[in-house]
Each structure stands twice: as C-alpha cells, then as structure tokens.
Scaffold this motif. Structure first.
Motif, short mmCIF file in Angstrom:
data_model
loop_
_atom_site.label_atom_id
_atom_site.label_comp_id
_atom_site.label_asym_id
_atom_site.label_seq_id
_atom_site.Cartn_x
_atom_site.Cartn_y
_atom_site.Cartn_z
N MET A 176 0.83 -1.21 0.00
CA MET A 176 0.00 0.00 0.00
C MET A 176 0.87 1.25 0.00
SD MET A 176 -3.02 -0.92 2.71
CE MET A 176 -3.69 0.74 2.55
N ALA A 177 0.35 2.29 -0.69
CA ALA A 177 1.09 3.55 -0.73
C ALA A 177 1.02 4.23 0.62
CB ALA A 177 0.48 4.46 -1.80
N GLY A 178 2.02 5.06 0.88
CA GLY A 178 2.01 5.85 2.09
C GLY A 178 1.08 7.04 1.92
N THR A 179 1.13 7.96 2.87
CA THR A 179 0.26 9.14 2.85
C THR A 179 1.10 10.41 2.84
OG1 THR A 179 -1.51 7.99 4.03
CG2 THR A 179 -1.54 10.40 4.10
N LEU A 180 0.66 11.39 2.06
CA LEU A 180 1.27 12.71 2.09
C LEU A 180 0.49 13.56 3.07
CD1 LEU A 180 3.31 14.80 0.91
CD2 LEU A 180 1.47 15.46 -0.69
N TYR A 181 1.17 14.07 4.09
CA TYR A 181 0.54 14.91 5.11
C TYR A 181 0.94 16.37 4.87
CZ TYR A 181 -0.29 10.52 7.61
OH TYR A 181 -0.70 9.25 7.95
N LEU A 182 -0.04 17.22 4.61
CA LEU A 182 0.23 18.65 4.45
C LEU A 182 0.13 19.28 5.84
CD1 LEU A 182 -2.02 19.34 1.33
CD2 LEU A 182 0.38 18.62 1.40
N CYS A 183 1.27 19.69 6.37
CA CYS A 183 1.33 20.15 7.76
C CYS A 183 1.57 21.67 7.84
CB CYS A 183 2.45 19.43 8.51
SG CYS A 183 2.15 17.65 8.67
N ALA A 184 0.60 22.37 8.39
CA ALA A 184 0.75 23.82 8.56
C ALA A 184 1.73 24.11 9.69
CB ALA A 184 -0.60 24.45 8.87
N THR A 185 2.63 25.05 9.44
CA THR A 185 3.62 25.44 10.44
C THR A 185 3.41 26.90 10.84
OG1 THR A 185 5.16 25.90 8.62
CG2 THR A 185 5.36 23.76 9.73
N PRO A 186 4.00 27.35 11.94
CA PRO A 186 3.79 28.74 12.40
C PRO A 186 4.21 29.78 11.37
CG PRO A 186 4.78 27.40 14.13
CD PRO A 186 4.81 26.57 12.89
N ILE A 187 3.49 30.90 11.36
CA ILE A 187 3.86 31.99 10.44
C ILE A 187 4.73 33.03 11.14
CG2 ILE A 187 1.83 31.70 8.98
CD1 ILE A 187 0.47 33.95 10.47
N GLY A 188 5.03 32.78 12.39
CA GLY A 188 5.88 33.70 13.15
C GLY A 188 6.15 33.14 14.52
N ASN A 189 5.13 33.13 15.36
CA ASN A 189 5.25 32.63 16.72
C ASN A 189 5.29 31.10 16.71
OD1 ASN A 189 4.64 31.83 19.45
ND2 ASN A 189 3.94 33.92 19.82
N LEU A 190 6.35 30.52 17.25
CA LEU A 190 6.52 29.06 17.21
C LEU A 190 5.48 28.30 18.02
CD1 LEU A 190 10.42 28.64 17.42
CD2 LEU A 190 8.94 28.51 15.41
N GLU A 191 4.73 29.00 18.87
CA GLU A 191 3.69 28.33 19.65
C GLU A 191 2.43 28.05 18.82
OE1 GLU A 191 2.95 30.74 23.06
OE2 GLU A 191 4.89 30.31 23.98
N ASP A 192 2.36 28.67 17.65
CA ASP A 192 1.18 28.50 16.79
C ASP A 192 1.31 27.24 15.93
OD1 ASP A 192 -0.01 30.80 17.75
OD2 ASP A 192 0.91 32.06 16.23
#
Length: 285
Positions: free
Chosen positions: A1-17
C-alpha cells in the motif's frame, strides 16, 4: 500500500502556533519535505524532533516531486511543510498534491495558521467575500493583465509583498484602484512587532516613503464598492443627453414610462425631473 502525504501547517511567526497533531505527524512520518530545510530545522530543534528532512521547493519540484511520489508508492509517509503557514498556498506544494492525486496516493491536511486569513481578520475589512491573489506575477505583461482584471473586483483582495517591493506595488495598485481606496498593510504577523495600518493608498505611499518598509507584508484591499460603481455609472450616463439616454431604453423595447423611470434611476434623479426636462426640451424645439 502507498504511504500518505501529510500537508502540515507550520507557524507563520510565533513558534507556539502549531497544533499537537502537526507535532505528532512530524515525529511519526518517515521524512519531512521542506521548502527550506534550514528554516524548518529551527522549528524541529525547538520541539526536539529528529525526523530526517529533504528539500522540496520551486527550483527542484520537477525532479524531486517524482522522487517523493516514488517513495510514497513504496509505502513511506511524508510530511510536507512550507517555510511558514499552509503548504500548497503560494508554494510548489500544490504541484506535489496534484501528482499524488494522479497516482491515487492518499493526501490529508493537518491545518493551522495561514498568513492570508490571519491578515484578513486582523485588517477589519469585509470578510464575507474575499479573493486571494498572493504575489503578483513578475512578468510585466502578465502583471498588467492580472491588475486590469481586478479593476472592478467587488470582493476584498489579499496580496503578499516583500518589503523592498512594497512601495512599487502600492503605486501600481493605486493606479488601478485609485489613491482613495482603503487598504490595510499587515506585517510581522504573530511576532513581537506585528502591525496593522489602515489608510488609503495615498496615505500609505506617503507614510512608507518616510518610513522604509520592514518585514513581510500582506495587503488587504477594499473591494470595488457599490457606491463607487454607482458613481462610475452616473458619470457614464452623464456623458450623454437625457434624450439619448431615453432613446437607449426605447430602442430596447421599453415603454416611454418605463424608459423614463429607468433613466431617472440611472441618473439618481426623480422621474418628474426627467419628464420636466424632456417636455422643456421639446418646447424649445
């Protein structure tokens, strides 16, 4: 079976976001495909994530995209991240998602911060209907065509711009939308020096000529209002006589009464004013 591509949102400034789910995915996947591995390394180090990385960006997306698809088809799980915000928005992530769909590889999203949406809600502009334009094209001909197509855009418009190009872009946009159109310049989102300035294009141009722009900018531009549209329509009708205006509707099959009513509405006057003018005009003949 193929794996999965995960689109992961990262912070736009503050690393806590960043969400708990994104942190878990970044730890569990086989590899992280990053727009700039040096930039993403700061985030991984902050959260003590040791997952290996590989680069995937605008300049290597053709070959690297195929390579990542091959790895996914072999069963590996891959997290895709941009430098900041949601991958696939104004970056080559959209191309990789398209490749995955073509190969029937599972794709899912772990949502989070997106600069365009954050700037929109901060701006105080109308949020009911909006259009995201991102960075305007660099090609001058294409750029002019895009701007011309937006001259009568009623929705709130969102643009990205770098500080060294801000003044030039404000001047270009003001030439299309007028110096009096309201716009919010939003910079340093979620950071210490986050700033939202609301003014007209003319006001912003005067301000930034005296205060050199710093930081990445999001421009949130007020749409073409009904008031502006009405003004343009009235100015257009006023370029012809009332009799010509009436004739325009009579030729379309309207009755004289309906033509008079529509002419009055177009010009923002009463039907009685139109009636009085036509009969006065006729008497003078």
């Amino acid at each position: 079976m193929a794996g999965t591509l995960y689109l992961c949102a990262t912070p736009i400034g503050n690393l806590e976001d960043i969400t708990v789910r994104v942190l878990r995915m970044l730890k569990e996947v086989d590899v992280i495909a990053a727009e700039d591995t040096r930039n993403t390394l700061k985030l991984l180090n902050h959260y003590d994530i040791k997952t290996p990385m590989t680069s995937y960006h605008e300049h290597n997306k053709a070959g690297k995209g195929e390579h990542l698809v091959e790895r996914l088809l072999k069963g590996e799980n891959i997290a895709l991240v941009s430098d900041a915000g949601m991958p696939g928005i104004s970056d080559p992530g959209a191309d990789l998602v398209k490749l995955c769909h073509e190969k029937q590889i599972p794709v899912t999203v772990a949502p989070g911060a997106s600069a365009s949406v954050v700037a929109l809600v901060l701006s105080g502009m109308d949020t009911r209907r909006f259009v995201f334009e991102g960075f305007l094209p660099y090609d001058k001909k294409e750029r002019r065509a895009v701007l011309a197509s937006m001259e009568k855009e009623h929705r709130t418009m969102i643009f990205y711009e770098a500080p060294h190009r801000l003044l030039a872009t404000l001047e270009e946009l003001s030439a299309v939308f007028s110096l009096d159109r309201e716009v919010a310049t939003v910079r340093e989102l979620t950071k210490k020096f986050e700033e939202v300035r609301r003014d007209t294009f003319g006001g912003h141009l005067a301000y930034y000529k005296e205060n050199p722009p710093k930081g990445e900018f999001v421009l949130v531009v007020q749409g073409f209002s009904l008031e502006e549209q009405r003004k343009v329509e009235i100015e257009s009708w006023e370029s012809i006589s009332i009799r010509q205006h009436m004739e325009h509707y009579l030729q379309k099959g309207m009755s004289e009464k309906d033509a008079m009513k529509q002419t009055a509405k177009d010009r923002g006057v009463s039907k009685r004013d139109i009636y009085r003018y036509l009969h006065q005009d006729k008497a003078e003949e």
